[in-house]
Design an enzyme around this catalytic site. Structure first.
Site, PDB file in Angstrom:
ATOM      1  N   SER A  23       0.831  -1.211   0.000  1.00  0.00           N
ATOM      2  CA  SER A  23       0.000   0.000   0.000  1.00  0.00           C
ATOM      3  C   SER A  23       0.865   1.260   0.000  1.00  0.00           C
ATOM      4  O   SER A  23       0.345   2.372  -0.017  1.00  0.00           O
ATOM      5  CB  SER A  23      -0.931   0.002   1.222  1.00  0.00           C
ATOM      6  OG  SER A  23      -0.208  -0.216   2.405  1.00  0.00           O
ATOM      7  N   ASN A 110      -1.721  -2.961  12.949  1.00  0.00           N
ATOM      8  CA  ASN A 110      -3.196  -2.858  12.936  1.00  0.00           C
ATOM      9  C   ASN A 110      -3.681  -1.635  13.710  1.00  0.00           C
ATOM     10  O   ASN A 110      -4.587  -0.928  13.251  1.00  0.00           O
ATOM     11  CB  ASN A 110      -3.823  -4.138  13.519  1.00  0.00           C
ATOM     12  CG  ASN A 110      -3.467  -5.355  12.694  1.00  0.00           C
ATOM     13  OD1 ASN A 110      -2.863  -5.224  11.624  1.00  0.00           O
ATOM     14  ND2 ASN A 110      -3.812  -6.533  13.179  1.00  0.00           N
ATOM     15  N   THR A 155     -40.908  26.370  -7.827  1.00  0.00           N
ATOM     16  CA  THR A 155     -41.125  24.970  -7.467  1.00  0.00           C
ATOM     17  C   THR A 155     -41.289  24.266  -8.803  1.00  0.00           C
ATOM     18  O   THR A 155     -41.811  24.874  -9.750  1.00  0.00           O
ATOM     19  CB  THR A 155     -42.388  24.784  -6.599  1.00  0.00           C
ATOM     20  OG1 THR A 155     -43.519  25.213  -7.360  1.00  0.00           O
ATOM     21  CG2 THR A 155     -42.344  25.573  -5.307  1.00  0.00           C
ATOM     22  N   HIS A 156     -40.837  23.045  -8.904  1.00  0.00           N
ATOM     23  CA  HIS A 156     -40.871  22.298 -10.176  1.00  0.00           C
ATOM     24  C   HIS A 156     -40.154  23.067 -11.290  1.00  0.00           C
ATOM     25  O   HIS A 156     -40.494  22.920 -12.455  1.00  0.00           O
ATOM     26  CB  HIS A 156     -42.311  22.007 -10.617  1.00  0.00           C
ATOM     27  CG  HIS A 156     -43.178  21.464  -9.531  1.00  0.00           C
ATOM     28  ND1 HIS A 156     -43.273  20.112  -9.256  1.00  0.00           N
ATOM     29  CD2 HIS A 156     -43.961  22.081  -8.606  1.00  0.00           C
ATOM     30  CE1 HIS A 156     -44.094  19.933  -8.241  1.00  0.00           C
ATOM     31  NE2 HIS A 156     -44.512  21.113  -7.809  1.00  0.00           N
ATOM     32  N   SER A 277     -15.342  27.705 -25.968  1.00  0.00           N
ATOM     33  CA  SER A 277     -15.474  26.522 -26.809  1.00  0.00           C
ATOM     34  C   SER A 277     -14.344  26.538 -27.824  1.00  0.00           C
ATOM     35  O   SER A 277     -13.926  27.604 -28.284  1.00  0.00           O
ATOM     36  CB  SER A 277     -16.826  26.568 -27.502  1.00  0.00           C
ATOM     37  OG  SER A 277     -16.795  25.793 -28.672  1.00  0.00           O
ATOM     38  N   LYS A 283     -18.895  31.442 -27.531  1.00  0.00           N
ATOM     39  CA  LYS A 283     -19.420  30.776 -26.346  1.00  0.00           C
ATOM     40  C   LYS A 283     -18.620  31.009 -25.073  1.00  0.00           C
ATOM     41  O   LYS A 283     -17.403  31.145 -25.078  1.00  0.00           O
ATOM     42  CB  LYS A 283     -19.508  29.266 -26.596  1.00  0.00           C
ATOM     43  CG  LYS A 283     -20.670  28.935 -27.504  1.00  0.00           C
ATOM     44  CD  LYS A 283     -21.115  27.513 -27.318  1.00  0.00           C
ATOM     45  CE  LYS A 283     -21.911  27.353 -26.053  1.00  0.00           C
ATOM     46  NZ  LYS A 283     -22.197  25.952 -25.794  1.00  0.00           N
ATOM     47  N   ASN A 285     -18.658  28.966 -21.513  1.00  0.00           N
ATOM     48  CA  ASN A 285     -19.264  27.760 -20.940  1.00  0.00           C
ATOM     49  C   ASN A 285     -19.069  27.663 -19.427  1.00  0.00           C
ATOM     50  O   ASN A 285     -18.024  28.043 -18.910  1.00  0.00           O
ATOM     51  CB  ASN A 285     -18.655  26.514 -21.590  1.00  0.00           C
ATOM     52  CG  ASN A 285     -19.033  26.412 -23.050  1.00  0.00           C
ATOM     53  OD1 ASN A 285     -20.080  26.897 -23.456  1.00  0.00           O
ATOM     54  ND2 ASN A 285     -18.164  25.798 -23.834  1.00  0.00           N
ATOM     55  N   GLU A 290     -20.222  22.665 -13.945  1.00  0.00           N
ATOM     56  CA  GLU A 290     -20.525  21.341 -14.521  1.00  0.00           C
ATOM     57  C   GLU A 290     -19.611  20.280 -13.939  1.00  0.00           C
ATOM     58  O   GLU A 290     -20.043  19.183 -13.582  1.00  0.00           O
ATOM     59  CB  GLU A 290     -20.374  21.378 -16.048  1.00  0.00           C
ATOM     60  CG  GLU A 290     -21.544  22.070 -16.744  1.00  0.00           C
ATOM     61  CD  GLU A 290     -21.322  22.294 -18.234  1.00  0.00           C
ATOM     62  OE1 GLU A 290     -22.235  22.784 -18.890  1.00  0.00           O
ATOM     63  OE2 GLU A 290     -20.220  22.012 -18.741  1.00  0.00           O
ATOM     64  N   TYR A 317      -8.766  -7.461  12.480  1.00  0.00           N
ATOM     65  CA  TYR A 317      -8.196  -6.886  11.263  1.00  0.00           C
ATOM     66  C   TYR A 317      -8.275  -7.868  10.105  1.00  0.00           C
ATOM     67  O   TYR A 317      -8.038  -9.058  10.255  1.00  0.00           O
ATOM     68  CB  TYR A 317      -6.725  -6.476  11.494  1.00  0.00           C
ATOM     69  CG  TYR A 317      -6.103  -5.903  10.229  1.00  0.00           C
ATOM     70  CD1 TYR A 317      -6.283  -4.572   9.885  1.00  0.00           C
ATOM     71  CD2 TYR A 317      -5.388  -6.725   9.341  1.00  0.00           C
ATOM     72  CE1 TYR A 317      -5.763  -4.062   8.707  1.00  0.00           C
ATOM     73  CE2 TYR A 317      -4.856  -6.217   8.164  1.00  0.00           C
ATOM     74  CZ  TYR A 317      -5.055  -4.880   7.852  1.00  0.00           C
ATOM     75  OH  TYR A 317      -4.541  -4.374   6.682  1.00  0.00           O
ATOM     76  N   GLN A 322      -7.313  -2.455   3.898  1.00  0.00           N
ATOM     77  CA  GLN A 322      -6.291  -1.636   3.243  1.00  0.00           C
ATOM     78  C   GLN A 322      -6.918  -0.837   2.082  1.00  0.00           C
ATOM     79  O   GLN A 322      -6.381   0.184   1.651  1.00  0.00           O
ATOM     80  CB  GLN A 322      -5.156  -2.527   2.727  1.00  0.00           C
ATOM     81  CG  GLN A 322      -4.028  -1.764   2.088  1.00  0.00           C
ATOM     82  CD  GLN A 322      -2.812  -2.638   1.866  1.00  0.00           C
ATOM     83  OE1 GLN A 322      -2.120  -2.956   2.823  1.00  0.00           O
ATOM     84  NE2 GLN A 322      -2.549  -3.021   0.628  1.00  0.00           N
ATOM     85  N   LYS A 325      -8.205   3.492   2.060  1.00  0.00           N
ATOM     86  CA  LYS A 325      -7.536   4.792   2.009  1.00  0.00           C
ATOM     87  C   LYS A 325      -7.711   5.588   0.721  1.00  0.00           C
ATOM     88  O   LYS A 325      -7.980   6.786   0.751  1.00  0.00           O
ATOM     89  CB  LYS A 325      -6.042   4.592   2.299  1.00  0.00           C
ATOM     90  CG  LYS A 325      -5.796   4.276   3.771  1.00  0.00           C
ATOM     91  CD  LYS A 325      -4.372   3.928   4.063  1.00  0.00           C
ATOM     92  CE  LYS A 325      -4.101   2.467   4.283  1.00  0.00           C
ATOM     93  NZ  LYS A 325      -5.057   1.686   5.047  1.00  0.00           N
TER      94      LYS A 325
HETATM   95  N1  ARG Z   1      -1.020  -1.546   5.048  1.00  0.00           N
HETATM   96  C1  ARG Z   1      -1.951  -2.094   5.989  1.00  0.00           C
HETATM   97  C2  ARG Z   1      -3.306  -1.435   5.860  1.00  0.00           C
HETATM   98  O1  ARG Z   1      -3.375  -0.390   5.322  1.00  0.00           O
HETATM   99  C3  ARG Z   1      -1.450  -1.877   7.370  1.00  0.00           C
HETATM  100  C4  ARG Z   1      -1.883  -2.917   8.353  1.00  0.00           C
HETATM  101  C5  ARG Z   1      -1.336  -4.210   7.989  1.00  0.00           C
HETATM  102  N2  ARG Z   1      -1.514  -5.179   9.015  1.00  0.00           N
HETATM  103  C6  ARG Z   1      -1.382  -6.503   8.784  1.00  0.00           C
HETATM  104  N3  ARG Z   1      -1.544  -7.249   9.775  1.00  0.00           N
HETATM  105  N4  ARG Z   1      -1.098  -6.941   7.589  1.00  0.00           N
HETATM  106  O2  ARG Z   1      -4.308  -1.960   6.283  1.00  0.00           O
END
Ligand code: ARG
Length: 463
Positions: A23, A110, A155-156, A277, A283, A285, A290, A317, A322, A325
């Site tokens: 990650s 964790n 309204t509407h 445009s 134009k 825009n 949007e 966990y 993971q 994020k």
């Molecule tokens: N990179 C992991 C995550 O974002 C961190 C925790 C990993 N823990 C594990 N026991 N593999 O969740």
């Protein structure tokens, strides 16, 4: 399977596995929270006598060096170290040697990842709140200038009753106030430290979680380690809060698009924030509103995506989390730029007061006022008043006029039952009078709009 085969299997898949499993390429975003959390943890370990003071000093200095390296672009992020937690710890140990190896005592990745991510969400919550506050201020300042600017309330998407433009701006100010408060309440609810929950069951080390919680600015430590490492509610809440705010942004964007069209011409977006445009030179825009409207889609997606990741996950966990994020980072950066640009677009737009007022003369906006008058002053049943009003509207149509433009004779001639109606009715059909007659609390009258502005200003000062 022989040992040799096993080895071959692992080697063959190692690169692919690293790529899939790691990650680091996205959770490096959490480097500053990771280092902050580690410093707090090391301080607590030293206070508890789990490591000695000198070791703590070395660790802290080392962590700050790692931070510098990351900020100066000298840090090599590699898949080899899977995630930001391993990467920082490894680099720390390279810099400071054996002391670095003690940092991970009494914690696990964790609880570490939950701590880092909560810190991130809390910091972003505050900064998004500040941006929302700015936007509310902008809307309120515009409202202040337009408490007497008539526009058709709809309204509407059909002309309904006259309102003032300031009142319309205050509708949005109130929406964004709720958004601000939603972020504030999530902040309070989620301000608990998971650090020291360890893998899932706590730790035999004599740690003090209250200390780390305090060092990191949390209200208190979380109370169940298993829940702490499984929990992603804080991430879901910021995703929901962002989605709701973006939904509000999409509504004002939609109105800006309509209002700046040839059909409305209520506002003109400043040239700075309008686009042209590539083929039609005449134009201008509304790409910005949007895009704001369009970006709402991705933040809804991020919310649904994490809700789905979390669905049915057994405790504690699981690596599934993971996946929590990237969506949050994306929603955060989307709302940040969206709030900034919306604020600028609104601040710099030109309000076309005349066109708004002219539009009020289409659609007999004060027809309800005539009906209300007949009920109030002549004790007429509403349904009777309704049909008489319809006759007046027909009369106005036949004269190619709006009901607000009829003189007393024209009104009296509309229906037998109105031939003696008092002359004062003319003033009841006047657009400005009609707007000001809606003076109930929360209504559109200039007076009530000013009350709303005052209330929001007081609230802005109180937060
Ligand atoms: N990179 C992991 C995550 O974002 C961190 C925790 C990993 N823990 C594990 N026991 N593999 O969740």
């Amino acid at each position: 399977m022989s040992k040799e085969n096993n080895q071959i299997l692992k080697n063959t898949n190692a690169k692919l596995l690293d790529e899939f499993n790691a990650s680091i390429m996205f959770d490096k975003e959490l480097y500053s929270q990771d280092i902050k959390g580690s410093i707090a943890h090391s301080k607590m370990l030293a206070l508890q006598g789990i490591i000695n003071i000198d070791e703590q000093k070395v660790i802290e200095k080392g962590l700050l060096k790692v931070k510098d390296e990351i900020e100066n672009g000298d840090f090599k992020f590699s898949l080899e170290y899977e995630d930001i937690h391993m990467a920082v710890e490894n680099r720390l140990t390279e810099i400071v040697g054996d002391a670095g190896k003690k940092l991970h005592t009494a914690r696990s990745r964790n609880d570490q990842v939950c701590t880092d991510f909560t810190l991130y969400v809390q910091e972003k919550t505050k900064s998004i709140q500040n941006q929302i506050k700015e936007l509310i201020l902008t809307l309120t300042n515009i409202a202040l200038k337009h408490t007497t600017t008539l526009m058709p309330g709809m309204t509407h998407l059909q002309h309904a009753q006259p309102i003032n433009f300031g009142y319309h701006m205050m509708a949005y100010a109130n929406m964004f106030k709720r958004d601000f408060e939603r972020f504030a309440s999530s902040y309070e609810r989620n301000n608990y430290s998971p650090l020291g929950s360890a893998a899932l069951a706590g730790t035999p080390h004599k740690i003090d979680r209250f200390k780390t919680s305090e060092f990191l600015g949390f209200t208190a430590p979380t109370s169940n380690a298993m829940d702490s490492v499984s929990n992603r509610d804080f991430a879901l809440e910021i995703l929901f809060n962002i989605a709701t705010t973006m939904m509000h942004i999409s509504r004002i964007s939609e109105e800006l698009i309509l209002w700046s069209s040839y059909e409305f011409r209520f506002v003109r977006m400043s040239d700075e924030y309008a686009t042209t445009s590539s083929i039609m030179p005449q134009k201008k825009n509304p790409d910005v509103p949007e895009l704001l409207r369009g970006k709402t889609g991705r933040v809804y997606g991020n919310l649904i995506s994490l809700l789905t990741v979390m669905k049915s996950l057994p405790l504690a966990y699981n690596k599934d989390t993971q996946e929590d994020k990237e969506g949050v980072f994306d929603s955060v950066s989307t709302i940040e730029i969206s709030l900034s640009i919306l604020n600028e677009v609104i601040k710099t737009m030109i309000v076309n007061v005349e066109n708004m007022e002219t539009a009020c003369k289409i659609g007999h906006l004060t027809a309800t006022d005539l009906a209300d008058y007949l009920v109030q002053k002549q004790n007429m049943p509403f349904r009777t008043a309704y049909y008489l009003t319809k006759e007046v509207v027909e009369k106005a149509n036949s004269l190619n006029k709006d009901i607000s433009q009829l003189n007393i004779e024209e009104i009296r001639n509309s229906s037998k039952e109105l031939e003696n109606i008092d002359e004062e009715i003319v003033s009841y059909l006047d657009l400005k009078n009609s707007m000001n007659s809606r003076n109930s609390y929360g209504g559109t009258s200039t007076k009530q709009t000013e009350v709303q502005i005052e209330n929001i200003k007081n609230w802005l000062e109180s937060i």
